[in-house]
Design a protein around this motif. Structure first.
Motif, PDB file in Angstrom:
ATOM      1  N   GLY A 111      15.266   1.136 -13.130  1.00 32.71           N
ATOM      2  CA  GLY A 111      14.571  -0.128 -12.946  1.00 32.71           C
ATOM      3  C   GLY A 111      15.295  -1.047 -11.979  1.00 32.71           C
ATOM      4  N   ASP A 112      14.588  -2.048 -11.488  1.00 32.67           N
ATOM      5  CA  ASP A 112      15.160  -2.971 -10.508  1.00 32.67           C
ATOM      6  C   ASP A 112      16.294  -3.801 -11.080  1.00 32.67           C
ATOM      7  OD1 ASP A 112      13.115  -1.917  -9.063  1.00 32.67           O
ATOM      8  OD2 ASP A 112      12.101  -3.798  -8.622  1.00 32.67           O
ATOM      9  N   GLU A 113      16.289  -4.004 -12.394  1.00 31.80           N
ATOM     10  CA  GLU A 113      17.349  -4.779 -13.042  1.00 31.80           C
ATOM     11  C   GLU A 113      18.729  -4.185 -12.784  1.00 31.80           C
ATOM     12  OE1 GLU A 113      19.858  -6.904 -15.725  1.00 31.80           O
ATOM     13  OE2 GLU A 113      18.048  -7.438 -14.618  1.00 31.80           O
ATOM     14  N   ALA A 114      18.799  -2.865 -12.630  1.00 36.00           N
ATOM     15  CA  ALA A 114      20.089  -2.203 -12.411  1.00 36.00           C
ATOM     16  C   ALA A 114      20.768  -2.682 -11.134  1.00 36.00           C
ATOM     17  CB  ALA A 114      19.893  -0.688 -12.355  1.00 36.00           C
ATOM     18  N   VAL A 115      19.989  -3.167 -10.171  1.00 35.89           N
ATOM     19  CA  VAL A 115      20.534  -3.691  -8.921  1.00 35.89           C
ATOM     20  C   VAL A 115      20.503  -5.216  -8.895  1.00 35.89           C
ATOM     21  CG1 VAL A 115      20.182  -3.825  -6.411  1.00 35.89           C
ATOM     22  CG2 VAL A 115      19.999  -1.626  -7.591  1.00 35.89           C
ATOM     23  N   LEU A 116      19.367  -5.791  -9.271  1.00 35.13           N
ATOM     24  CA  LEU A 116      19.207  -7.238  -9.156  1.00 35.13           C
ATOM     25  C   LEU A 116      20.054  -7.998 -10.172  1.00 35.13           C
ATOM     26  CD1 LEU A 116      15.365  -7.547  -8.505  1.00 35.13           C
ATOM     27  CD2 LEU A 116      17.232  -7.471  -6.850  1.00 35.13           C
ATOM     28  N   GLY A 117      20.248  -7.418 -11.359  1.00 31.15           N
ATOM     29  CA  GLY A 117      21.070  -8.077 -12.372  1.00 31.15           C
ATOM     30  C   GLY A 117      22.486  -8.348 -11.889  1.00 31.15           C
ATOM     31  N   PRO A 118      23.195  -7.336 -11.394  1.00 30.67           N
ATOM     32  CA  PRO A 118      24.550  -7.571 -10.889  1.00 30.67           C
ATOM     33  C   PRO A 118      24.600  -8.513  -9.684  1.00 30.67           C
ATOM     34  CG  PRO A 118      24.224  -5.239 -11.348  1.00 30.67           C
ATOM     35  CD  PRO A 118      22.878  -5.893 -11.480  1.00 30.67           C
ATOM     36  N   ILE A 119      23.581  -8.468  -8.823  1.00 28.86           N
ATOM     37  CA  ILE A 119      23.559  -9.384  -7.673  1.00 28.86           C
ATOM     38  C   ILE A 119      23.443 -10.830  -8.163  1.00 28.86           C
ATOM     39  CG2 ILE A 119      22.217 -10.128  -5.661  1.00 28.86           C
ATOM     40  CD1 ILE A 119      21.440  -7.197  -5.234  1.00 28.86           C
ATOM     41  N   PHE A 120      22.576 -11.055  -9.129  1.00 26.32           N
ATOM     42  CA  PHE A 120      22.416 -12.407  -9.676  1.00 26.32           C
ATOM     43  C   PHE A 120      23.709 -12.885 -10.338  1.00 26.32           C
ATOM     44  CE2 PHE A 120      21.041 -15.226 -13.211  1.00 26.32           C
ATOM     45  CZ  PHE A 120      20.558 -16.270 -12.433  1.00 26.32           C
ATOM     46  N   GLU A 121      24.322 -12.017 -11.128  1.00 23.94           N
ATOM     47  CA  GLU A 121      25.578 -12.384 -11.798  1.00 23.94           C
ATOM     48  C   GLU A 121      26.678 -12.689 -10.794  1.00 23.94           C
ATOM     49  OE1 GLU A 121      26.457  -9.144 -14.374  1.00 23.94           O
ATOM     50  OE2 GLU A 121      24.690  -9.457 -15.649  1.00 23.94           O
ATOM     51  N   GLY A 122      26.661 -11.979  -9.666  1.00 22.15           N
ATOM     52  CA  GLY A 122      27.695 -12.193  -8.660  1.00 22.15           C
ATOM     53  C   GLY A 122      27.526 -13.475  -7.863  1.00 22.15           C
ATOM     54  N   LEU A 123      26.345 -14.080  -7.902  1.00 21.93           N
ATOM     55  CA  LEU A 123      26.081 -15.265  -7.084  1.00 21.93           C
ATOM     56  C   LEU A 123      25.712 -16.517  -7.876  1.00 21.93           C
ATOM     57  CD1 LEU A 123      23.990 -13.584  -4.229  1.00 21.93           C
ATOM     58  CD2 LEU A 123      26.263 -14.619  -3.990  1.00 21.93           C
TER      59      LEU A 123
END
Length: 451
Positions: A311-323
């Motif tokens: 799912g997209d969360e696997a990529v978008l989740g860490p990006i959001f947490e990083g920013l």
């Protein structure tokens, strides 16, 4: 060293599992494809070649064959095409009833409101062309949601089954058509014999010029150009979309450009965790650097809500947490399981979108919003051609692994968004007419004069 060795072992296990799965799939196709061809020939001999349907009468019952009869709407793109098709047909024929070819006897919540009856005969208890023919015979029409499976890229067997069912529906004298589909440059050769002998009454629609060129090189079957049926989807501004709209409006009021952003794990082949991590890290750096020098805010948009690594969360989740800590109110990521109609509304509140999901690109373009697309299977080039947009807006997954190149893409998208939006607006009427051709085979002759 222990961690490095463990990582290598896990990668080796993943590669081994992928290869084993691929071997089993190839063996299954080797055995079942010839069986399906024999079954198809047998069923064709049983038919008396009924007359074609009366073109002056509307189609009052339509069976829909989804790309994925198991999940039906596991992909938001599939959900968008099915929903748009049903709703637009009903605008012309409110009394039309619909069925859905399914594996299970239930319909996902996002499609339940359409009132379509599940027909759990796709593989229950096993796949049977005879049983499917009996089910099709109870309807006046069959619509196949072609999507990106008709070239056999994912599985030749599923593609062949859909082609055969569509052909049999036409031979039964039903309205039979495939909604616009993509066709890659390496279609399965196992499909060629089928495609070259389809019934001429079976309407084959391809959703972009690039795919149509590839299809015509592969088969002599007549095919026509349409646009993606998902362009016909109307956005839904539900209550939970209000918060997204309020945030976007507040960012623009502060003088910022709102950029939608979507990447997903399938852009990385074979689930390579190292490359996936590189994509996440490059995205964090690029988005940060653009935000430092531009008045920009980011809306991270999931378009596939499957859990786990796909799912997209696997990529978008860490990006959001990083920013999130650095950008504060300038970045948002809603994790609600939005419907396709809601996602189209969300795409429309942005000023530009960078996406790896084709149907998020369709949603944005359908709202007049310019895009940059991270392409796969060569699907985006034809989509851009509908709007006479430059091919440079479709980039390879390798491009986004380098933060400076990704930042430049976002910079260019922001700088050129008004020119791109003008081109989208200019070509939209033609694209909409092409999209409406998807429903034309199921309307009474003359009803399409409305478009």
């Amino acid at each position: 060293m222990i961690e490095q060795g463990s990582s290598k072992t896990q990668k080796a296990i993943r590669i081994k599992n992928v290869r084993a799965k691929g071997f089993r799939a190839r063996l299954r196709e080797f055995l079942r494809v010839p069986m399906l061809y024999r079954e198809w020939q047998h069923e064709k001999r049983q038919l008396a070649n009924p007359s074609s349907p009366d073109p002056l009468k509307a189609c009052n019952s339509i069976l829909i064959a989804p790309c994925d009869p198991v999940t039906l709407a596991g992909s938001k793109g599939d959900e968008a095409m099915i929903t748009a098709f049903v709703e637009r047909i009903r605008e012309f024929n409110p009394d039309c009833r619909f069925g859905l070819l399914t594996y299970h006897d239930r319909v996902p919540e996002t499609l339940a409101g359409l009132g379509a009856r599940p027909e759990p005969v796709w593989a229950n208890p096993k796949w049977s062309l005879r049983q499917l023919v009996r089910t099709v015979s109870r309807y006046e029409g069959l619509a196949i949601v072609g999507g990106d499976v008709m070239d056999g890229y994912y599985t030749p067997l599923t593609a062949l089954r859909l082609w055969v069912v569509g052909d049999m529906a036409a031979r039964l004298g039903k309205r039979s058509a495939i909604l616009g589909f993509s066709f890659n440059d390496k279609p399965s050769p196992r499909l060629r014999r089928c495609l070259d002998s389809l019934d001429r009454r079976f309407v084959v629609s391809v959703r972009d010029e690039v795919s149509l060129e590839r299809f015509r090189r592969f088969s002599a079957t007549e095919a026509r150009l349409v646009a993606d049926a998902a362009f016909l989807l109307r956005p839904s501004f539900s209550e939970r979309i209000e918060a997204v709209c309020f945030w976007a409006d507040s960012q623009r009021a502060a003088g910022r450009t709102v950029v939608g952003f979507n990447l997903h794990p399938m852009l990385i082949k074979e689930g390579d965790q190292t490359r996936r991590s590189a994509m996440i890290d490059a995205s964090i750096t690029a988005l940060r650097n653009v935000a430092v020098r531009d008045d920009v805010s980011y809306l991270l948009i999931s378009h596939d809500f499957r859990g786990g690594p796909m799912g997209d969360e696997a990529v978008l989740g860490p990006i959001f947490e990083g920013l999130q800590g650095e950008l504060g109110e300038r970045i948002r990521y809603w994790k609600d399981r939005f419907s396709a109609k809601e996602l189209k509304a969300i795409a429309g509140v942005t000023d530009a979108v960078l996406t790896g999901r084709m149907h998020l690109a369709v949603a944005a373009l359908g709202q007049g919003v310019p895009i940059v697309a991270v392409t796969y299977q060569g699907k985006f080039e034809g989509l851009l051609r509908h709007f006479d947009l430059p091919e440079r807006l479709a980039v390879s997954p390798e491009t986004i692994l380098v933060s400076s190149r990704l930042a430049s893409l976002i910079d260019e998208l922001i700088a050129s968004r008004e020119v791109l939006a003008a081109s989208i607006a200019e070509f939209w009427p033609r694209v909409e007419r092409r999209a409406l051709l998807n429903i034309e085979p199921f309307l009474a002759q003359g009803a399409d004069a409305a478009f």
